[in-house]
Structures are given as C-alpha cells and as structure tokens.
Design an enzyme around this catalytic site. Structure first.
Site, mmCIF file in Angstrom:
data_model
loop_
_atom_site.group_PDB
_atom_site.id
_atom_site.type_symbol
_atom_site.label_atom_id
_atom_site.label_comp_id
_atom_site.label_asym_id
_atom_site.label_seq_id
_atom_site.Cartn_x
_atom_site.Cartn_y
_atom_site.Cartn_z
ATOM 1 N N GLY A 13 -17.052 1.137 1.945
ATOM 2 C CA GLY A 13 -17.029 1.840 3.231
ATOM 3 C C GLY A 13 -16.382 3.198 3.040
ATOM 4 C CB ALA A 15 -11.221 3.076 2.672
ATOM 5 C CE1 TYR A 44 -24.101 -2.589 12.385
ATOM 6 C CE2 TYR A 44 -22.649 -2.679 10.484
ATOM 7 C CZ TYR A 44 -23.821 -3.043 11.108
ATOM 8 O OH TYR A 44 -24.720 -3.836 10.456
ATOM 9 C CB ALA A 45 -17.733 4.262 13.087
ATOM 10 N N GLY A 47 -17.994 6.398 18.043
ATOM 11 C CA GLY A 47 -17.296 7.492 18.717
ATOM 12 C C GLY A 47 -17.036 8.679 17.827
ATOM 13 C CD GLU A 112 -13.653 7.882 20.931
ATOM 14 O OE1 GLU A 112 -12.694 7.424 20.281
ATOM 15 O OE2 GLU A 112 -14.816 7.908 20.494
ATOM 16 C CG ASP A 219 -13.498 -11.262 1.813
ATOM 17 O OD1 ASP A 219 -13.340 -12.130 2.685
ATOM 18 O OD2 ASP A 219 -14.618 -10.953 1.365
ATOM 19 C CG HIS A 240 -14.230 -1.289 21.905
ATOM 20 N ND1 HIS A 240 -14.796 -0.983 23.121
ATOM 21 C CD2 HIS A 240 -14.139 -0.116 21.222
ATOM 22 C CE1 HIS A 240 -15.048 0.314 23.157
ATOM 23 N NE2 HIS A 240 -14.663 0.866 22.025
ATOM 24 N NE ARG A 287 -10.512 1.383 21.602
ATOM 25 C CZ ARG A 287 -11.072 1.777 20.485
ATOM 26 N NH1 ARG A 287 -10.860 1.103 19.374
ATOM 27 N NH2 ARG A 287 -11.825 2.843 20.479
ATOM 28 C CG HIS A 348 -13.487 -2.456 17.986
ATOM 29 N ND1 HIS A 348 -14.806 -2.219 17.685
ATOM 30 C CD2 HIS A 348 -12.861 -1.237 17.919
ATOM 31 C CE1 HIS A 348 -14.978 -0.928 17.452
ATOM 32 N NE2 HIS A 348 -13.818 -0.312 17.566
ATOM 33 C CD GLU A 372 -10.909 -2.714 10.740
ATOM 34 O OE1 GLU A 372 -11.879 -1.924 10.730
ATOM 35 O OE2 GLU A 372 -10.837 -3.697 11.492
ATOM 36 N NE ARG A 383 -8.533 1.508 15.573
ATOM 37 C CZ ARG A 383 -9.737 1.974 15.885
ATOM 38 N NH1 ARG A 383 -10.045 3.221 15.587
ATOM 39 N NH2 ARG A 383 -10.632 1.213 16.469
ATOM 40 C CB SER A 388 -10.005 3.358 12.460
ATOM 41 O OG SER A 388 -10.497 2.658 11.382
HETATM 42 P P1 FAD Z 1 -15.634 -1.094 5.801
HETATM 43 O O1 FAD Z 1 -16.437 0.068 6.195
HETATM 44 O O2 FAD Z 1 -15.719 -2.311 6.659
HETATM 45 O O3 FAD Z 1 -16.058 -1.482 4.343
HETATM 46 C C1 FAD Z 1 -15.553 -2.636 3.716
HETATM 47 C C2 FAD Z 1 -16.304 -2.829 2.429
HETATM 48 O O4 FAD Z 1 -15.700 -3.849 1.657
HETATM 49 C C3 FAD Z 1 -17.741 -3.256 2.638
HETATM 50 O O5 FAD Z 1 -18.520 -2.543 1.695
HETATM 51 C C4 FAD Z 1 -17.723 -4.736 2.304
HETATM 52 O O6 FAD Z 1 -18.951 -5.252 1.877
HETATM 53 C C5 FAD Z 1 -16.699 -4.731 1.185
HETATM 54 N N1 FAD Z 1 -16.044 -6.009 0.924
HETATM 55 C C6 FAD Z 1 -15.312 -6.767 1.780
HETATM 56 N N2 FAD Z 1 -14.856 -7.858 1.154
HETATM 57 C C7 FAD Z 1 -15.284 -7.787 -0.123
HETATM 58 C C8 FAD Z 1 -15.146 -8.625 -1.258
HETATM 59 N N3 FAD Z 1 -14.486 -9.789 -1.219
HETATM 60 N N4 FAD Z 1 -15.725 -8.233 -2.422
HETATM 61 C C9 FAD Z 1 -16.441 -7.092 -2.504
HETATM 62 N N5 FAD Z 1 -16.617 -6.269 -1.455
HETATM 63 C C10 FAD Z 1 -16.032 -6.608 -0.291
HETATM 64 N N6 FAD Z 1 -13.197 3.848 13.913
HETATM 65 C C11 FAD Z 1 -13.052 5.150 14.231
HETATM 66 O O7 FAD Z 1 -12.116 5.804 13.763
HETATM 67 N N7 FAD Z 1 -13.954 5.756 15.048
HETATM 68 C C12 FAD Z 1 -15.001 5.104 15.599
HETATM 69 O O8 FAD Z 1 -15.795 5.691 16.311
HETATM 70 C C13 FAD Z 1 -15.156 3.723 15.306
HETATM 71 N N8 FAD Z 1 -16.165 3.017 15.860
HETATM 72 C C14 FAD Z 1 -16.351 1.718 15.472
HETATM 73 C C15 FAD Z 1 -17.452 1.006 15.952
HETATM 74 C C16 FAD Z 1 -17.705 -0.287 15.509
HETATM 75 C C17 FAD Z 1 -18.888 -1.044 16.050
HETATM 76 C C18 FAD Z 1 -16.830 -0.880 14.572
HETATM 77 C C19 FAD Z 1 -17.085 -2.270 14.061
HETATM 78 C C20 FAD Z 1 -15.726 -0.191 14.113
HETATM 79 C C21 FAD Z 1 -15.469 1.099 14.555
HETATM 80 N N9 FAD Z 1 -14.371 1.819 14.090
HETATM 81 C C22 FAD Z 1 -14.224 3.136 14.430
HETATM 82 C C23 FAD Z 1 -13.499 1.260 13.072
HETATM 83 C C24 FAD Z 1 -13.921 1.806 11.698
HETATM 84 O O9 FAD Z 1 -15.334 1.900 11.652
HETATM 85 C C25 FAD Z 1 -13.451 0.932 10.564
HETATM 86 O O10 FAD Z 1 -12.094 0.632 10.718
HETATM 87 C C26 FAD Z 1 -13.645 1.642 9.235
HETATM 88 O O11 FAD Z 1 -14.971 2.065 9.093
HETATM 89 C C27 FAD Z 1 -13.267 0.729 8.105
HETATM 90 O O12 FAD Z 1 -13.629 1.344 6.899
HETATM 91 P P2 FAD Z 1 -13.271 0.596 5.545
HETATM 92 O O13 FAD Z 1 -13.768 1.455 4.449
HETATM 93 O O14 FAD Z 1 -11.849 0.214 5.564
HETATM 94 O O15 FAD Z 1 -14.085 -0.778 5.634
HETATM 95 C C1 SIN Z 2 -15.679 3.766 20.119
HETATM 96 O O1 SIN Z 2 -16.567 4.563 19.820
HETATM 97 O O2 SIN Z 2 -15.375 3.435 21.265
HETATM 98 C C2 SIN Z 2 -14.927 3.158 19.006
HETATM 99 C C3 SIN Z 2 -13.930 4.109 18.549
HETATM 100 C C4 SIN Z 2 -12.924 3.429 17.696
HETATM 101 O O3 SIN Z 2 -12.953 2.220 17.505
HETATM 102 O O4 SIN Z 2 -12.051 4.159 17.225
#
Ligand code: FAD
Ligand code: SIN
Length: 518
Positions: A13, A15, A44-45, A47, A112, A219, A240, A287, A348, A372, A383, A388
C-alpha cells in the site's frame, strides 16, 4: 527456498511502496504482498490527504485540529513533526507521478469532519486509487525493486526461532526477516533481511461491517504481538459514520466525509436533522462523535440505517466532484441528486497497532512499521480525517532514512532455520475457519463496537478464549494455510482490542463505555 535481501517490505500500500522508492538506491529491496499488488485499503481511500499547502491555512491550525480530534492523548511532538513534514511529502508524491486535482495553478482543497480549514488534497473522490496507481507504477519501473505478489508473511523471525526464550521482558529482541507462505508453491520460504518494514495495513475484518478490503486482517500487528513486541492503543477502533447501507455488500462502500464538507447533512428516518442534539459542529463534528450520534439515533428508532442528504449541493458539483459515489449509488437505484443516501457506520480505521518511535522503529530492533499497522501517537484517541495517508508517507520517509543510515552495519543472521512443518496434516475442514471467523466478527460487533460496557467486554473475552483455544489447536495440527493464519491474526487483534479496552478506565476518543459515563 531461502532468500537474502537488505530491505524486506511486507505490504504494497502507500506505506510499503513509498518506503521502497526511498531505500532502493541503498541495497537489495524486496516487497512481498499477499494478494494482487494494488489490493489494500490505500486503493479505496476517497477523501484525500491532509496538508497545509498555502498561507490561507497554517500548521498551527492543522496541529490544533489533530489534537482536538485525538481527544487530548496525541503525542504532541509527533503531531508537530508529521504536520510540518506534510508539504514535502506531498511534493514527493507528485514527483513520483501522483495527480491531485487543481484549480488553476493551485491544488483544489476539500474539507472534512474536524478540520477547521479546506486542506484536503484529493483526486476526485478516488484519491487512494490514484495514489496507489502512481506509486505502483514508479515501483514497477524501478530496476532495483523486486515486487512479489501472493506471498503471505506468516511470522517475523527473531531469537525465538534460534531456540532462545523470548518474553516481553527480553531486552534487544531482534528481527532477522520473515517466514513467508508462497501462494504458488504452498511452501514456507525463509526471507533473511537486514531491515524489515511491516506495512500490512489495518484490521477491519475483525468486525462484521467494515469499509476495509478482505486483506485487512491485522497480520502485522499479530506477528509483532506473537514476537513479544509492544502493541498500543488497540481500543481505538474508528467507525466511519457514513458507509452506504447495502446489507449484502462487503466491504461496505464508503460515502466520503468530503461530501459533508461540501454541504451534505445527516438526517434521521423522518428526514429530520439531528446532529444539533450532539455537537455544535453538526454533521462535521469529529468522527467518534458523529458515529456515536448515529448509533444512538439508530438504537432509539430501531432503524438499521439513517440518511445523508446531499440534494442541496449544486448538481453539477455533486456529479463531477463525486463521480464514483454517484455511479455506485445509481447502480443500486439511488440518484444522489434526488434521493437521500441510506448510511450506517462501519469499522473503518484502526488508530492503534505496532508501537513505533519517531523514526518508525518498533520495540523490536531492525523491525520498522509504517501506515495503518503502526501506532505512532499521531491519532491519539481518534484519527482526524485524511491524516492516515499523510502519516503513512511521513513515517515511510522517516523509517527509510533511519534504515538506510544503519544498513551497512547490519549482518544477515544465517543461523536462522527453515520453517518446520513436520507432523502436520492438511486441514480439510474449511468450515471450522469460516464459521469461527463469523463468530469472532459477531462477538466484536456486538460487544466491542461503538458503545461498550464492562459486561459486554467481559463477555467478549470469555467467548474469545474458547475460540482462541480451538483455533490454536487447529493451527498446531494443520499444514499452514493463509485462511487459518488470517483467522489466528484476527483473533489476536480482537483479543488485544478487548483487553486494552477493558484496561482504559475513562471514556476517551473512540473508546466509549456506558459504565464510564460521569
Ligand atoms: P494498505 O494500503 O492496507 O496495504 C497493506 C498491504 O499489506 C496490502 O498490500 C496487503 O495485501 C499487504 N499485507 C497485509 N498482510 C500481509 C501479509 N501477512 N503478508 C503479505 N502482505 C500483507 N485515509 C486517508 O488519509 N484519507 C482518506 O481519504 C481515506 N479514505 C479511506 C477510505 C476507505 C474505504 C478505507 C478503507 C480507508 C481510507 N483511509 C483514508 C485510510 C487509509 O486508506 C489507510 O489507512 C491507508 O491506505 C493504509 O495504507 P497502508 O499502506 O498502511 O496499508
Ligand atoms: C473519507 O473520505 O471520508 C475517509 C477519509 C479518511 O478516512 O480519512
């Protein structure tokens, strides 16, 4: 198989990808991800990403809003650092090829809940998809980054795997890499790494209704818990307020808070506004407050959903500014320019996780975490929207800098043994796994949701103990599978949420118990 790398990254993702791009010039980099590369919450983010880009806003305002939303328990140094670094990280995202909407030569900014200013950079209402696309393309074009899909990290490797006793009190627990279930060969491979980054995302699937994709099974958090690392703030599960009420759909589709920022208001089943009963900021309160208000209104009326009314927003702005939501709602017969949108809260985002310092390092040496799965102290009890994605890029940067600075002084640990699967049999009873997962989600949703009580938390703990014992027993007898590992991880996270919720003897941010009302 045994692999040797300098930088091991688990998760693709925002990060994991942004960290990879930063460490790539300094050694051999391998990203492992358990599904398709773009599958994770990032995509899926909706906003956007919060940052102070212009003089009309100020760092102090963004800091203040973050501290207020966090309900007094954010780490102030972390908040200051993250928000002041934000503009630089945004500029890097743009350099990597991520597009944000613009008005002329300036970024178009949304607002927001909990934000006192318009400061959310976005790409229409599908910001995450654009961030993931841009970063993934940059990673795929990078000659020095290897990206492997369908690789499920099972456990991080520490002294425990060398036969030493490791407890929470053991000083200097070290990470030597990870054991990884290869989705093609079904064998467990050993990845030796000098530095490992967990970027495994959230844990929404601990609950029945969530906006998170199926990959969000906690995980990384569970792996660190098993390795005796420090996990904090697990009680702060963020629901959410407005997921689309469409009962058969999983994950729940999100209706971005930016729509409330543009003027949409929450209404009850009679079409009446109700937020004035709960907070003077009305539909744009933070929120935790809005989700609790909706939960209460639903309980009072017995309804299974309430409404978001966006009809007062200019029609052209609504359709052009929120094209994904417009199209999605039309698919299920709702024209958001004419009809109110049925909504309900959904799990959420998870504020807690692997405790890291300001350089992104966990309590386990050479193990970093970002995004996350981590707990940095930025979010406190709740938050602030769109902080995020920001936290993920800021901590990926800090972790990369620290990892690069020490990589030359770290040796691989060749003494690590391969995974031992002797004496295990194939688990042919999938129903044991799927049914237990449903039971766990029901327990968490009913007893450890938006509103809690001492009795509910204790009941959850009692039920979970049984599920835990049964699942550990199954795990010890079975050949490793992704489904069983994920179930174990969900149980570990559910246990930590409940345990830490029981320990917090005050209503704070997202943790709210009827037994703690003054
Ligand atoms: P992720 O993007 O979830 O990526 C995790 C990765 O780890 C994936 O590739 C997964 O397959 C991999 N993984 C997990 N476990 C394992 C394992 N055991 N072995 C190998 N791979 C693994 N935040 C905002 O700031 N603004 C927004 O507008 C916003 N909107 C959102 C809308 C939705 C619908 C959702 C669900 C979240 C939203 N968030 C938003 C929150 C934000 O999107 C997430 O917190 C952020 O994208 C997390 O990024 P990440 O890289 O930590 O994890
Ligand atoms: C949203 O677009 O409402 C989600 C934003 C967030 O989770 O930070």
């Amino acid at each position: 198989m045994r692999y040797e790398v300098d930088f091991l990254i688990i998760g693709s993702g925002v990060a994991g990808l942004s960290y990879a791009l930063k460490v790539a010039p300094y050694g051999k980099v391998c990203i492992l991800t358990k599904a398709n590369a773009d599958e994770g919450s990032t995509k899926y983010a909706q906003g956007g990403i919060a940052a102070v880009m212009y003089d009309s806003d100020s760092f102090d305002n963004h800091i203040h809003d973050t501290l207020v939303a966090g309900d007094g328990i954010c780490d102030r140094d972390v908040v200051e650092m993250t928000i002041r670094e934000a503009p630089d990280r945004i500029k890097e995202l743009v350099q990597y090829g991520v597009n944000f909407d613009r008005e002329g030569d300036k970024f178009d900014l949304h607002r927001e809940g909990g934000h006192s200013e318009f400061r959310i950079l976005h790409h229409k209402d599908n910001t995450g998809e654009e961030v993931e696309r841009g970063l993934l393309q940059a990673v795929r074009e990078h000659p020095d980054i290897e990206l492997k899909e369908n690789q499920f990290a099972v456990d991080i490797i520490t002294q425990h795997h060398l036969g030493q006793r490791v407890t929470k009190q053991t000083p200097n627990i070290e990470c030597y890499g990870a054991y990884v279930l290869n989705g093609e060969t079904h064998q467990v491979d050993t990845y030796l790494a000098k530095v490992t980054l967990l970027a495994t995302g959230g844990l929404g699937n601990v609950y029945t209704t969530t906006t998170n994709p199926i990959t969000a099974t906690g995980d990384g958090i569970a792996m660190v818990h098993r390795a005796r690392g420090v996990i904090r703030d697990m009680e702060f599960a963020q629901f959410h307020p407005t997921s689309l009420y469409n009962p058969r759909e999983r994950p729940a589709f999100l209706i971005t808070e930016a729509m409330r920022g543009a003027g949409a208001v929450l209404k009850d089943t009679h079409g009446k506004e109700f937020m004035q009963k709960y907070d003077e900021r009305l539909s744009l309160a933070p929120r935790d407050i809005v989700a609790r208000a909706i939960d209460k209104e639903m309980k009072i009326s017995g309804a299974d959903h309430l409404y978001l009314d966006a009809r007062q927003i200019d029609k052209k702005h609504l359709i052009n500014g929120f094209p994904t939501i417009y199209a999605k709602c039309l698919e299920i017969g709702i024209n958001i320019t004419k009809d109110m949108i049925p909504i309900r809260p959904a799990m959420h985002y998870h504020c807690g996780g692997i405790a890291v310092d300001m350089k992104g390092e966990s309590s386990i040496h050479n193990l970093f975490a970002a995004g996350e799965c981590s707990r940095t102290g930025l979010h406190g009890g709740n938050r602030l929207a769109s902080n995020s994605l920001l936290e993920a890029v800021v901590y990926a940067h800090n972790a990369a800098q620290e990892a690069v600075s020490r990589i030359k002084d770290i040796d691989l640990c060749h003494a690590v043994p391969d995974w031992n699967s002797n004496g295990m049999v194939l688990n042919e009873e999938m129903v044991l796994i799927t049914q237990t997962k449903k039971e766990l989600q029901e327990i968490m949703s009913n007893y450890v949701g938006i509103v809690r009580s001492d009795l509910r938390l204790q009941r959850a703990m009692d039920r979970m103990n049984l599920i835990f014992r049964e699942t550990e027993d199954l795990y010890n007898r079975s050949i490793l599978s992704e489904e069983l590992s994920e179930l174990r991880n969900l149980i570990a996270c559910a246990y930590l949420i409940t345990k830490q919720a029981k320990a917090r003897r005050e209503n704070r941010g997202l943790h709210f118990s009827i037994d703690l009302i003054n």
